[in-house]
Design an enzyme around this catalytic site. Structure first.
Site, PDB file in Angstrom:
ATOM      1  N   GLN A  56       2.127  -5.824  -3.115  1.00  0.00           N
ATOM      2  CA  GLN A  56       2.538  -5.950  -1.699  1.00  0.00           C
ATOM      3  C   GLN A  56       3.860  -5.202  -1.433  1.00  0.00           C
ATOM      4  O   GLN A  56       4.127  -4.230  -2.106  1.00  0.00           O
ATOM      5  CB  GLN A  56       2.616  -7.423  -1.279  1.00  0.00           C
ATOM      6  CG  GLN A  56       1.254  -8.106  -1.147  1.00  0.00           C
ATOM      7  CD  GLN A  56       0.812  -8.866  -2.368  1.00  0.00           C
ATOM      8  OE1 GLN A  56       1.625  -9.413  -3.084  1.00  0.00           O
ATOM      9  NE2 GLN A  56      -0.480  -8.924  -2.610  1.00  0.00           N
ATOM     10  N   LYS A 103       1.977   2.304  -5.008  1.00  0.00           N
ATOM     11  CA  LYS A 103       2.589   1.773  -6.235  1.00  0.00           C
ATOM     12  C   LYS A 103       1.687   1.988  -7.444  1.00  0.00           C
ATOM     13  O   LYS A 103       2.155   2.292  -8.528  1.00  0.00           O
ATOM     14  CB  LYS A 103       2.847   0.261  -6.098  1.00  0.00           C
ATOM     15  CG  LYS A 103       3.953  -0.099  -5.150  1.00  0.00           C
ATOM     16  CD  LYS A 103       4.173  -1.602  -5.117  1.00  0.00           C
ATOM     17  CE  LYS A 103       3.034  -2.381  -4.520  1.00  0.00           C
ATOM     18  NZ  LYS A 103       2.766  -2.123  -3.110  1.00  0.00           N
ATOM     19  N   ASP A 123       0.820  -1.226   0.000  1.00  0.00           N
ATOM     20  CA  ASP A 123       0.000   0.000   0.000  1.00  0.00           C
ATOM     21  C   ASP A 123       0.851   1.272   0.000  1.00  0.00           C
ATOM     22  O   ASP A 123       0.488   2.267   0.620  1.00  0.00           O
ATOM     23  CB  ASP A 123      -0.950   0.033   1.222  1.00  0.00           C
ATOM     24  CG  ASP A 123      -1.682  -1.282   1.400  1.00  0.00           C
ATOM     25  OD1 ASP A 123      -2.185  -1.784   0.400  1.00  0.00           O
ATOM     26  OD2 ASP A 123      -1.709  -1.804   2.537  1.00  0.00           O
ATOM     27  N   GLY A 177      -4.153  -4.738  -4.241  1.00  0.00           N
ATOM     28  CA  GLY A 177      -5.128  -3.738  -4.650  1.00  0.00           C
ATOM     29  C   GLY A 177      -4.400  -2.483  -5.082  1.00  0.00           C
ATOM     30  O   GLY A 177      -3.703  -1.871  -4.281  1.00  0.00           O
ATOM     31  N   HIS A 178      -4.485  -2.161  -6.360  1.00  0.00           N
ATOM     32  CA  HIS A 178      -3.828  -0.957  -6.862  1.00  0.00           C
ATOM     33  C   HIS A 178      -4.889   0.050  -7.280  1.00  0.00           C
ATOM     34  O   HIS A 178      -5.739  -0.249  -8.099  1.00  0.00           O
ATOM     35  CB  HIS A 178      -2.935  -1.301  -8.058  1.00  0.00           C
ATOM     36  CG  HIS A 178      -1.709  -2.042  -7.660  1.00  0.00           C
ATOM     37  ND1 HIS A 178      -0.864  -2.647  -8.553  1.00  0.00           N
ATOM     38  CD2 HIS A 178      -1.182  -2.270  -6.443  1.00  0.00           C
ATOM     39  CE1 HIS A 178       0.138  -3.213  -7.891  1.00  0.00           C
ATOM     40  NE2 HIS A 178      -0.040  -3.005  -6.614  1.00  0.00           N
TER      41      HIS A 178
END
Ligand code: IMP
Length: 425
Positions: free
Chosen positions: A223, A16, A13, A40-41
């Protein structure tokens, strides 16, 4: 041409998604190589917000080839939901390819993830409950179902019977649960296979050919370094290798092809899930950062734990990844704080000081952070467009991060939008 890697330097988080999105706009190929839909991006384009889990961030650019490497664990149901969601917004996904060697997250993996967490009780890891760990377990145990199998119904049938029968024994005799309906799973997953078959391609070959053809290739990490199965805060880690070396095995690409490795770093620290966190804040300052920074999980919605910037962690990430520079993100979140703290080392129970991140969480739990304090800034920096415009206190904070971590800051994030970004020459 160049091959660039972006990895997370903390517990994930780190922003990225936005950096990858900016770099993807200049890339011909974007590759993901580890993890699954636990990632999750978030990419913000004007008023549009895209939350991507499995699909590489380059998907927003139709000419960019987006590859899912053999190291990824693919949940076909969530992948299709993501594809459908993007198609509904006019993004065709015709530029997506999936390696036939990638493993498939099956319904039993998701259940085993949940049941194992329940059994661990207070010792739970705090996983995303997406079946990621159990899927990688089957991969290592050599009983996994791969993307090739998913798109070949006769192979899939045999594997579901074989593996599913063993899983049902586990469910009934160990977990005391009902067995799964293997026929229904076969029918559901054959349909997924039919819809996804057109995306199959050898990602190792595609990546290699792109490099040989002089293309711009971006390797997209998920990650962060401290979630690495080996060098992270085990057992509070994910089951893959979110470090630069993970790309080599998760694509099938030798390390000598990589030119640059950029570490995405928050200007402070966050983590979801359990485990020791030396600079964690339990006060109002932490709460303010959480709210201002929108620190809630993209995949699970859980509030993230928040703490000061920890240079011991980022130096660890520099070493395990071979970072060439940092992207220092979310600096705008710190605006308005009178004093900022940066952790430079840890005090150990015997009174000695270490500047190296300890190998085990038992040792980490005993570490007391040593801080330096810096002056904060009041200005809203989120609309500034060049490094020169930044207040002196911000520049000093950036310089201190560079000094403590031993690598230059090549990029500065000052807000969630693509435009809220300052690149340094
Ligand atoms: P798993 O990956 O679902 O097995 O979860 C293992 C640990 O990694 C948990 O602490 C998760 O919260 C964490 N984790 C997994 N993916 C991410 C991510 O994308 N960002 C932050 N934490 C993550």
């Amino acid at each position: 041409m160049s091959v660039k890697v972006i990895v997370g330097t903390q517990w994930g988080d780190e922003g990225k998604g936005k950096v990858i999105d900016i770099m993807a706009s200049r890339s011909d190929v974007v590759v993901r190589a580890q993890g699954g839909d636990n990632a999750g991006h978030t990419v913000v384009v004007g008023s549009e917000v895209y939350k991507l889990h499995l699909i590489p961030s380059g998907i927003l650019y139709p000419d960019c080839l987006c590859l899912i490497g053999c190291g990824i664990v693919v949940n076909p149901k969530s992948l299709l939901a993501e594809i459908d969601g993007l198609k509904a917004r006019g993004i065709t996904c015709s530029n997506l390819r999936i390696d036939p060697r990638a493993h498939i997250v099956m319904p039993w993996h998701v259940l085993i993830d949940r049941y194992s967490e329940e059994l661990r009780g207070k010792g739970e890891i705090g996983t995303t409950n997406r079946g990621i760990g159990p899927c990688y377990m089957d991969k290592s145990e050599r009983s996994g179902i791969r993307f090739y199998d998913l798109i070949h119904p006769e192979v899939l049938k045999e594997k579901i019977e074989q593996v599913g029968t063993v899983k049902n024994k586990l469910f009934t005799s160990i977990y005391g649960k009902e067995p799964l309906d293997l026929k229904a799973i076969y029918e559901e997953y054959t349909e997924y296979g039919k819809r996804l078959a057109g995306y199959a391609a050898d990602v190792s070959v595609l990546t290699y050919n792109a490099i040989k053809a002089g293309k711009e290739v971006l390797l997209e990490g998920a990650q962060g370094a401290l979630l690495d199965l080996d060098t992270g805060t085990y057992p509070y880690v994910t089951s893959s290798h979110p470090t630069a070396g993970g790309f080599c095995v998760g694509i099938g690409l030798g390390p000598t092809f990589i030119d640059e490795i950029i570490g995405a770093t928050k200007a402070y620290t966050t983590r979801v899930g359990k485990g020791p966190f030396p600079t964690e804040l339990f006060d109002e300052v932490g709460e303010n950062i959480r709210i201002k920074g929108g620190e809630f999980g993209t995949t699970t919605g859980r509030p993230r734990r928040v703490g000061w910037f920890d240079a011991v962690i980022v130096r660890h990430a520099v070493r395990v990844n071979g970072l060439t520079s940092l992207s220092l993100n979310k600096l705008d979140t710190l605006s308005g704080l009178k004093t900022l703290k940066l952790c430079t080392g840890y005090k150990l129970p015997d009174g000695s000081v270490t500047t190296d991140f300890p190998p085990t969480i038992e040792e980490l739990a005993d570490c007391q952070p040593i801080y330096i304090e810096m002056e904060g800034w009041d200005e809203d920096i989120s609309r500034m467009t060049s490094y020169d415009q930044l207040p002196q206190a911000v520049k000093a904070y950036i310089a201190k991060v560079e000094e403590l971590c031993g690598v230059p800051v090549s990029n500065i994030g000052i807000g969630p939008d693509r435009a809220q970004n300052i690149e340094r020459a």
